[in-house]
Scaffold this active site. Sequence first.
Site, PDB file in Angstrom:
ATOM      1  N   TYR A   1      -9.752 -22.289  -0.826  1.00  0.00           N
ATOM      2  CA  TYR A   1     -11.016 -21.543  -0.380  1.00  0.00           C
ATOM      3  C   TYR A   1     -12.435 -21.219  -1.178  1.00  0.00           C
ATOM      4  CZ  TYR A   1      -5.953 -18.992  -0.702  1.00  0.00           C
ATOM      5  OH  TYR A   1      -4.773 -18.629  -0.411  1.00  0.00           O
ATOM      6  N   HIS A   2     -12.489 -22.772  -0.616  1.00  0.00           N
ATOM      7  CA  HIS A   2     -14.098 -23.434  -1.481  1.00  0.00           C
ATOM      8  C   HIS A   2     -14.461 -23.496   0.317  1.00  0.00           C
ATOM      9  CE1 HIS A   2     -11.763 -24.937  -5.095  1.00  0.00           C
ATOM     10  NE2 HIS A   2     -12.111 -23.827  -4.766  1.00  0.00           N
ATOM     11  N   PRO A   3     -14.737 -23.263   0.986  1.00  0.00           N
ATOM     12  CA  PRO A   3     -16.046 -23.369   2.638  1.00  0.00           C
ATOM     13  C   PRO A   3     -17.107 -23.045   2.461  1.00  0.00           C
ATOM     14  CG  PRO A   3     -14.935 -21.011   2.585  1.00  0.00           C
ATOM     15  CD  PRO A   3     -13.916 -21.358   1.548  1.00  0.00           C
TER      16      PRO A   3
END
Length: 636
Positions: free
Chosen positions: A557-559
């Site tokens: 969850y690190h876009p």
Amino acid sequence: MYTQTQNWTRWYLQTYKKAVTTLGTRHYSSTHDYLVLGAGSAGCVVTNRLLTESDHSVNLIDAGSYGALGGPKSLTTNWMDFWKFVMPSALTENLDSRSVYNWHYETVPQRHMNGRTIDQPRGKVLGGSSNLNAMVYVRGHALDFERWNQEVTDGELKWSYKDVLPYFRKAQQDATPFPPVPDLDTAPQSDRKSLGTYKGTDGPLTVTNGSTFSTNQYALKPSVLGRSTLFDVFVEAGVASGYNYSPDLNGFLNEGFGPMDQTVTEHGERCSTERAYLAPLLNNRGDPTNPDKLTVTPNSQILRILFDGVKAIGVEYMEKGSKDVKQAYATKEVICSLGSIGSPQLLMLSGLGPADHLKDHDIDVIVDNDQIGSNLQDHLEFYMQYHCKKPVTLYPVGNWLPSPWYRIMVGLEWFLMGGKGLAGSNQFETGGFIRTRSGIEHPNIQYHFIPGAVVGQSEFLPYHAFQVHCGTLRPSSRGTIRLKSANPLDSPLIDPKYFSSEEDIVDMRDGFKLTEEILNSKPFDDYRGDALHQEEVDTHSDESIDEWIKNKSHSAYHPCCTCAMGEVTDSAGRVTGTENLRVIDASIMPSMTSGNLNAPTIMLAEKISDHVLGKPQRPQELVEWWTNPKWQSQQR
């Protein structure tokens, strides 16, 4: 829902889109000096600095409602949900598919992951994803920012480590005593006295080490309800395998194993940017203490940015439950802080992006830039899980059955004893960073350890087990964000193109093998049972490992990087080809940092806020960082 969306799209195209071309049909809303679009990790920072360090007025607009602050009842989805944003151990509650505080994005089917779609949760609440994330505070490696400084060269702002460290420190309020430093020959520890030079002490964002608060003084069975010894065993296993011990993974020595920092207060409560930066601007009811200067506009979907030529002058938005289109205007700047998915989506809806793509959706082109929504980068990770031979895991607490009173006891302790106990920690208390091979100057693998094993995000397995999260840090695959339609309510098409680069699967495979080595080292001998993956993968076959990784990996969850500095904006976040428009969030990172993204996103917002206000940048801090002197020839 599909019919409802179709009806909305028809109304939007036939009514709204025609109406906005005629000034007289617009519903006047308000005018402020600045519009900040998105009250997430960056938007709360920018809003706070614009108001506390100047005399400007701000309208902060967000699609979500209040989280930890509660807010006026009419603006809060359910005030009883506050604990989901405050209790650190409740970190998975808003990842649930039923949560109204989550955008619930997912990727398009991933070609190199056997057609799987991958979840991409984002915070739909004031505080954004800082109210949903795992609270892991990782700044990244110093060399990440040396690289940024080479990637962004317009000369307006500098992004080297010595230029960004002052802003990490400005944001941070460190509430953890210096940890003891073991006498280990495997790592240089001469920098203990300089630990304080890396930490901040008087910023709004409280950072602690979770082990300080999870020791349960009131547990009836300390081996079950107290802090798990497995946290320390994991670090010992890393050191036994030949890696460094680091007392501060955000300081001089990033490469190695040690305690992990978390954005949790000394009272065992989540410290989101809503709490750290927005709360000081509001009273106990959630209303601005200075309503002449601050307007908070929650539950409002931003439809598009308004332009006069190429000059951004405002936005149009709709409040939840209404089809009335309202306008908000800015006399100075419109600042977009909607994150790496929301920011490029709004720019494209507003006429900025790849011209052919915009024309396909009947959107008038203001700025043709095919880099808007491109360069998408994200971290992938997998879980390595083992049965545990001793009852020192989170299993009894993580499940309601067969012993619900354990879970009830932990919750009551947190509520009644001021944040004490297991619920006062995110349970990611130790971790590490390693290199998978020689020739890599700084770590390309990150570990998060947890003394429990889960299915998906929240369901604990019904037995004692533990897991380590292993993920690569600087993948070379590049993806895109593109519009699904011209309807602002439609989620965009998210395509990270995971594993489209062969290098990425090789790094993950090497990470798998090195993790097996660490977990099978001597410190785990008294705890390690069978591996849960032993029937799923042949650990002697690269092909089998690769297939397991493709089937089991998920997003961390690190876009980021979808409006990159140097491609879409300048080094101060100003959108190229426009006036009075900035993007300030993780989307403008030119490349990924080596770790969780919340800390560098907050730093970035702090740094650019000074530029927005016309203030000089903080003086450089000349500190050192450790790299293995034999990195070119040795893996460790």
